[in-house]
Design a protein around this motif. Structure first.
Motif, PDB file in Angstrom:
ATOM      1  N   HIS A  77       0.846  -1.191   0.000  1.00 32.73           N
ATOM      2  CA  HIS A  77       0.000   0.000   0.000  1.00 32.73           C
ATOM      3  C   HIS A  77       0.886   1.248   0.000  1.00 32.73           C
ATOM      4  N   HIS A  78       0.261   2.439   0.146  1.00 30.47           N
ATOM      5  CA  HIS A  78       1.009   3.699   0.081  1.00 30.47           C
ATOM      6  C   HIS A  78       2.050   3.821   1.198  1.00 30.47           C
ATOM      7  N   ASP A  79       1.907   3.025   2.279  1.00 25.72           N
ATOM      8  CA  ASP A  79       2.881   3.118   3.368  1.00 25.72           C
ATOM      9  C   ASP A  79       4.196   2.421   3.040  1.00 25.72           C
ATOM     10  N   GLY A  80       4.241   1.715   1.905  1.00 23.57           N
ATOM     11  CA  GLY A  80       5.488   1.114   1.456  1.00 23.57           C
ATOM     12  C   GLY A  80       5.846  -0.212   2.091  1.00 23.57           C
ATOM     13  N   VAL A  81       4.964  -0.768   2.933  1.00 25.37           N
ATOM     14  CA  VAL A  81       5.280  -2.020   3.616  1.00 25.37           C
ATOM     15  C   VAL A  81       4.873  -3.194   2.716  1.00 25.37           C
ATOM     16  N   ALA A  82       5.839  -3.892   2.173  1.00 26.16           N
ATOM     17  CA  ALA A  82       5.587  -5.005   1.256  1.00 26.16           C
ATOM     18  C   ALA A  82       5.232  -6.265   2.041  1.00 26.16           C
ATOM     19  N   LEU A  83       4.330  -7.053   1.480  1.00 24.13           N
ATOM     20  CA  LEU A  83       3.915  -8.298   2.133  1.00 24.13           C
ATOM     21  C   LEU A  83       4.716  -9.506   1.658  1.00 24.13           C
ATOM     22  N   TRP A  84       5.751  -9.276   0.881  1.00 24.94           N
ATOM     23  CA  TRP A  84       6.558 -10.399   0.411  1.00 24.94           C
ATOM     24  C   TRP A  84       8.037 -10.118   0.699  1.00 24.94           C
ATOM     25  N   ASP A  85       8.859 -11.121   0.493  1.00 27.61           N
ATOM     26  CA  ASP A  85      10.289 -11.043   0.761  1.00 27.61           C
ATOM     27  C   ASP A  85      10.972 -10.371  -0.426  1.00 27.61           C
ATOM     28  N   THR A  86      10.947  -9.057  -0.434  1.00 30.32           N
ATOM     29  CA  THR A  86      11.434  -8.321  -1.592  1.00 30.32           C
ATOM     30  C   THR A  86      12.935  -8.090  -1.525  1.00 30.32           C
ATOM     31  N   ASP A  87      13.579  -8.175  -2.665  1.00 30.50           N
ATOM     32  CA  ASP A  87      15.000  -7.847  -2.765  1.00 30.50           C
ATOM     33  C   ASP A  87      15.211  -6.352  -2.953  1.00 30.50           C
ATOM     34  N   HIS A  88      14.136  -5.613  -3.174  1.00 31.97           N
ATOM     35  CA  HIS A  88      14.210  -4.168  -3.380  1.00 31.97           C
ATOM     36  C   HIS A  88      13.625  -3.514  -2.133  1.00 31.97           C
TER      37      HIS A  88
END
Length: 421
Positions: A77-88
Motif C-alpha cells: 500500500h502507500h505506506d510502502g510495507v511489502a507483504l513479500w520477501d522483496t529484494d528491493h
C-alpha cells in the motif's frame, strides 16, 4: 491487448486490504498522511503485526464458497510495507514485523488451488520511501500534497526520482516474475502524471514478463479496464469495468466502523453492477492476525447464498436491458435469448417490460421454477406493446431479490424509439 475472457464473466471478486494498519485499526496509510495519527504512531504498528492466524487456504475457501472468481491482495500500500520477501528493500513484513515471513506466496497458491484468479494490488506511491517526495505534480491533483508525497517548490531531485522508479520497477518485476498475477491492481496514480510515472515502460516491463496480466485503469492510458470506486456509476464505463466497494465504510480493519451494508444492499449493488456489464470487487479487511471479522464473513456468505440460488442470472451473462425498459437491473444470457429481471420489492400484480419486440416463450421464477403468466397490451405498427408478467406468489419471492427468467423467441430485439409522432 484484448481483455482476457475470464474477466467479464467473473462477476465477483474479493478485495483484501491487509497490512500493519490493522494493528491499531487505522485507516490504511492515510492515517499518518492526513494526521489522524502521527507518523511515529503509525509506524509503531510494525511491532504488533504478527499474522499469527493467517490462513490463506481458509480465505480462498471462503472466496470460492461465496461465488467469487478472483481476489486482489494489497501487496504494498502507500505506506510502502511489502507483504513479500522483496529484494528491493524499503519496508516489508518479513524483516520489519513479528510476522517474519512472506504472505503472498500462500495467498497465490491457495487461490490457484481453487481455480481462482490472482490479483495483486500495488501502489505507485510510497510515502515512506526516502526518494519518493522528490518530484512535484505539475498541475492540480485530487489530494493536497504534503511532505510525504511531494518535494517543496524548487527542491525537486531528478536523480532521487530515478532511484525511486528503479525501486518501483524492481518490486513490480518481482511480483510478475514470482507470482505471475492475473491482475495487477495499481493505485496512487493521481500523485504524478503518466509521463512522470513512465507508465509505458512499466506496462512493457509487466507484459514482457507475463503478457496475460491485465492492468486496471490506474495505469492510466495503459489500463485494460475501469475501476469506479464506492458508488455504482449511472452509466457504465466504456469497455470492461468493475466497481470496488467496501462492506462497511472502510477498506481495512477498523473495529469502530459499524456501518455495515446489509446483505440486501450488497445484492442490490451486485445486481446493478452486473446488470450494466461490470464486476463487483467487494472489500474485506482482516484483523492483524489474519482472521476476517465475523460481520464481514456473514455478509459475504449472504451475498454468496443469493448468487448460488440465482447463478443462471449471474455467470455466463452480459449486460441486460437499458434503463427504462424494466424498473430494476437485469442480465441477458450469452445467447441473448433469456432475460433475467431482478425485482428488489415484491411485485404487486405484475412486472412489465417496455419495448420488447420478441414474443415471450415462458416466464419462470429463478430458483423455484414457478411458471408465470404473461401477455401483451397495446402496440401499433413498429411500436411494440408492453409485456406484462404476472407477479410471483409470496412463496416464490426471495428475501433479498427475486429474479424472473424470461425466455424469448429469438435473440433479444428492443424498440428504443420515440413512438408514432
Amino acid at each position: 491487448m484484448p481483455m482476457q475472457p475470464w474477466f467479464p464473466d467473473a462477476k465477483l471478486g474479493i478485495f483484501i486490504h491487509y497490512g500493519i494498519y490493522a494493528v491499531g485499526g487505522a485507516a490504511e496509510s492515510w492515517s499518518f498522511y492526513t494526521g489522524e495519527m502521527t507518523h511515529e504512531q503509525y509506524m509503531k504498528q510494525l511491532d504488533g503485526f504478527t499474522a499469527s492466524h493467517y490462513d490463506p487456504d481458509a480465505w480462498a475457501e471462503l472466496f470460492a464458497r461465496v461465488g467469487a472468481r478472483y481476489a486482489v491482495l494489497t501487496a504494498r500500500h502507500h505506506d510502502g510495507v511489502a507483504l513479500w520477501d522483496t529484494d528491493h528493500r524499503n519496508l516489508d513484513v518479513v524483516r520489519d514485523t513479528p510476522a517474519g515471513r512472506d504472505l503472498i506466496t500462500g495467498f497465490v497458491d491457495a487461490l490457484r488451488a481453487r481455480d481462482l484468479k490472482v490479483g495483486l494490488y500495488y501502489s505507485h506511491s510510497d510515502w515512506n520511501h526516502p526518494d519518493y517526495a522528490s518530484q512535484r505534480h505539475p498541475g492540480p491533483i485530487i489530494v493536497p500534497p504534503n511532505e510525504y508525497s511531494h518535494a517543496e517548490p524548487g527542491k525537486e531531485d531528478p536523480a532521487a526520482w530515478a532511484r525511486y522508479l528503479a525501486y518501483r520497477d524492481g518490486q513490480v518485476g518481482e511480483l510478475v516474475e514470482r507470482f505471475r498475477p492475473d491482475v495487477l491492481w495499481f493505485d496512487g496514480e493521481w500523485e504524478r502524471t503518466e509521463e512522470q510515472w513512465r507508465m509505458g515502460e512499466l506496462a512493457e516491463l509487466i507484459l514482457s514478463g507475463n503478457p496475460d496480466t491485465i492492468l486496471n485503469g490506474r495505469m492510466l492510458s495503459y489500463g485494460d479496464y475501469a475501476t469506479p470506486e464506492q458508488g455504482t456509476p449511472l452509466r457504465a464505463p466504456d469497455g470492461p469495468w468493475e466497481l470496488c466497494l467496501t462492506i462497511n465504510d472502510s477498506w481495512s480493519f477498523r473495529p469502530q466502523d459499524r456501518d455495515f451494508k446489509s446483505v440486501r444492499q450488497l445484492v442490490r449493488y451486485f445486481t446493478e453492477t452486473i446488470g450494466m456489464g461490470g464486476n463487483l470487487l467487494l472489500g474485506a479487511g482482516p484483523r492483524e492476525d489474519g482472521t476476517i471479522p465475523e460481520e464481514q464473513i456473514e455478509r459475504l456468505e449472504g451475498l454468496g447464498a443469493w448468487i448460488a440460488r440465482h447463478s443462471d442470472a449471474v455467470y455466463g451473462t452480459v449486460a441486460g436491458l437499458p434503463a427504462g425498459h424494466h424498473y430494476g437491473p437485469s442480465t441477458l444470457s450469452a445467447d441473448r435469448r433469456t432475460l433475467y429481471l431482478v425485482c428488489f420489492d415484491a411485485p404487486r400484480d405484475s412486472v412489465s417490460i417496455r419495448g420488447l419486440r420478441n414474443p415471450v416463450r415462458r416466464a419462470t421464477v429463478l430458483g423455484t421454477g414457478a411458471e408465470l403468466g404473461h401477455h401483451v397490451t397495446g402496440g401499433l405498427d413498429t411500436v411494440p406493446g408492453v409485456t406484462w408478467i404476472d407477479a410471483p406468489t409470496a412463496a416464490d419471492l426471495d428475501e433479498q431479490a427475486t429474479v424472473i427468467a424470461v425466455e424469448l423467441e429469438g435473440e433479444l430485439d428492443l424498440y428504443t424509439g420515440a413512438g408514432r409522432l
